[in-house]
Design a protein around this motif. Structure first.
Motif, PDB file in Angstrom:
ATOM      1  N   GLU A  83       0.828  -1.135  -0.060  1.00 18.39           N
ATOM      2  CA  GLU A  83      -0.017   0.018   0.113  1.00 18.39           C
ATOM      3  C   GLU A  83       1.032   1.291  -0.052  1.00 18.39           C
ATOM      4  O   GLU A  83       0.585   1.999  -0.541  1.00 18.39           O
ATOM      5  CB  GLU A  83      -0.969   0.082   1.189  1.00 18.39           C
ATOM      6  N   GLU A  89      -5.420   0.964  -1.620  1.00 19.80           N
ATOM      7  CA  GLU A  89      -6.395   1.068  -0.606  1.00 19.80           C
ATOM      8  C   GLU A  89      -7.051  -0.313  -0.430  1.00 19.80           C
ATOM      9  O   GLU A  89      -7.467  -0.873  -1.340  1.00 19.80           O
ATOM     10  CB  GLU A  89      -7.145   2.257  -0.493  1.00 19.80           C
ATOM     11  N   ASN A  90      -7.245  -0.810   0.903  1.00 16.19           N
ATOM     12  CA  ASN A  90      -8.173  -2.087   1.045  1.00 16.19           C
ATOM     13  C   ASN A  90      -7.621  -3.075   0.681  1.00 16.19           C
ATOM     14  O   ASN A  90      -8.220  -4.006  -0.078  1.00 16.19           O
ATOM     15  CB  ASN A  90      -9.624  -1.597   0.521  1.00 16.19           C
ATOM     16  N   GLY A  93      -8.787  -6.136   2.415  1.00  9.00           N
ATOM     17  CA  GLY A  93     -10.240  -6.524   2.156  1.00  9.00           C
ATOM     18  C   GLY A  93     -10.594  -7.431   0.585  1.00  9.00           C
ATOM     19  O   GLY A  93     -11.219  -8.223   0.570  1.00  9.00           O
ATOM     20  N   LYS A  94      -9.792  -6.793  -0.133  1.00 16.74           N
ATOM     21  CA  LYS A  94      -9.900  -7.727  -1.580  1.00 16.74           C
ATOM     22  C   LYS A  94      -9.259  -8.847  -1.466  1.00 16.74           C
ATOM     23  O   LYS A  94      -9.964  -9.946  -1.970  1.00 16.74           O
ATOM     24  CB  LYS A  94      -8.864  -6.753  -2.729  1.00 16.74           C
ATOM     25  N   ASP A  97     -12.026 -10.909   0.392  1.00 19.26           N
ATOM     26  CA  ASP A  97     -13.240 -10.955  -0.580  1.00 19.26           C
ATOM     27  C   ASP A  97     -13.011 -12.110  -1.588  1.00 19.26           C
ATOM     28  O   ASP A  97     -13.558 -12.893  -1.881  1.00 19.26           O
ATOM     29  CB  ASP A  97     -13.571  -9.873  -1.604  1.00 19.26           C
TER      30      ASP A  97
END
Length: 250
Positions: A83, A89-90, A93-94, A97
């Motif tokens: 990052e 960003e995130n 989270g990816k 997912d």
């Protein structure tokens, strides 16, 4: 001491027999999985032309950052550095997912797409600090005239969880038509992905390609609209819609 040495060598022999004979096939498969990876190669979408075969939509190469979480001993530290170097960003989270949608082990996850030159240089310069991270060149959609005929051409976007559930042929990071022609003609424009069998080192860096299956680009589409006429029509309509709304409000 003699009895102790015999006991130790006996335990070692039993362990070696267990690993090299009883579980030989499983261990060879695990070793090959760490050394040899099957990498899916997305196919470029078909082009879109006007009635005179002038291109309206094409595909251009995009530099994307991919990560194989299993190759990183400290995933949180790798994500933090990634990052920082890319401005993404995130990323966590990816990855989460992708896990929720059933990502197979050692399948890369696209976490930052369409990197600029400075970001590419930063990744290459700090490759040793980013185990499991690789730079991939993937086809990205490009609309040559910006918003021109956007209501007709539509746009593409990354597949969602629902898309993956409905379409087994799609994978995390794939693009799918979301609106307009891109959506209606998805079956024609979308090509058939290829694949590569690659050899990697201990941190997941590519060493060489062992086998390759070429991808098949999507089919091209020729529309009935005329580029010059469409440009003239949209220029003539500039501001008209706003004035029409004001007249109706009065």
């Amino acid at each position: 001491m003699t009895a102790l040495m015999i006991g130790v060598f006996g335990l070692v022999s039993v362990r070696l027999y267990y690993l090299q004979v009883l579980h030989h096939h499983d261990n060879v498969e695990l070793a090959d999985r760490n050394r040899i990876r099957i990498r899916r190669v997305p196919a470029p979408r078909g082009l879109v032309f006007d009635r005179n075969h002038r291109p309206l939509v094409d595909t251009r190469p995009s530099f994307d950052a991919m990560i194989v979480p299993e190759d990183s001993n400290d995933l949180s530290e790798t994500i933090e550095k990634l990052e920082r170097y890319t401005g993404g960003e995130n990323i966590a989270g990816k990855i989460s997912d992708a896990e929720e949608t059933g990502r197979p082990p050692y399948e890369p996850v696209m976490v930052v797409e369409r990197l600029g030159w400075q970001q590419v240089v930063a990744l290459e310069a700090h490759q040793l600090e980013l185990p499991g991270v690789s730079l991939e060149i993937t086809p990205a959609r490009h609309y040559l005239y910006g918003q021109l005929a956007a209501h007709l051409l539509g746009y593409v976007g990354e597949v969602t969880k629902n898309d993956l559930i409905k379409n087994a042929d799609y994978h995390n990071g794939d693009e799918i038509g979301k609106f307009g022609l891109e959506r209606v003609s998805e079956g024609f424009l979308r090509g058939q992905a290829g694949g590569q069998e690659i050899e990697v080192d201990a941190v997941g860096r590519r060493l060489r390609v062992l086998k390759e299956i070429p991808d098949q680009p999507g089919q091209n589409i020729v529309m009935t609209i005329d580029l010059n006429l469409q440009q003239a029509a949209e220029e003539a309509m500039t501001g008209k819609k706003r004035r029409f709304r004001r007249a109706r409000s009065k």
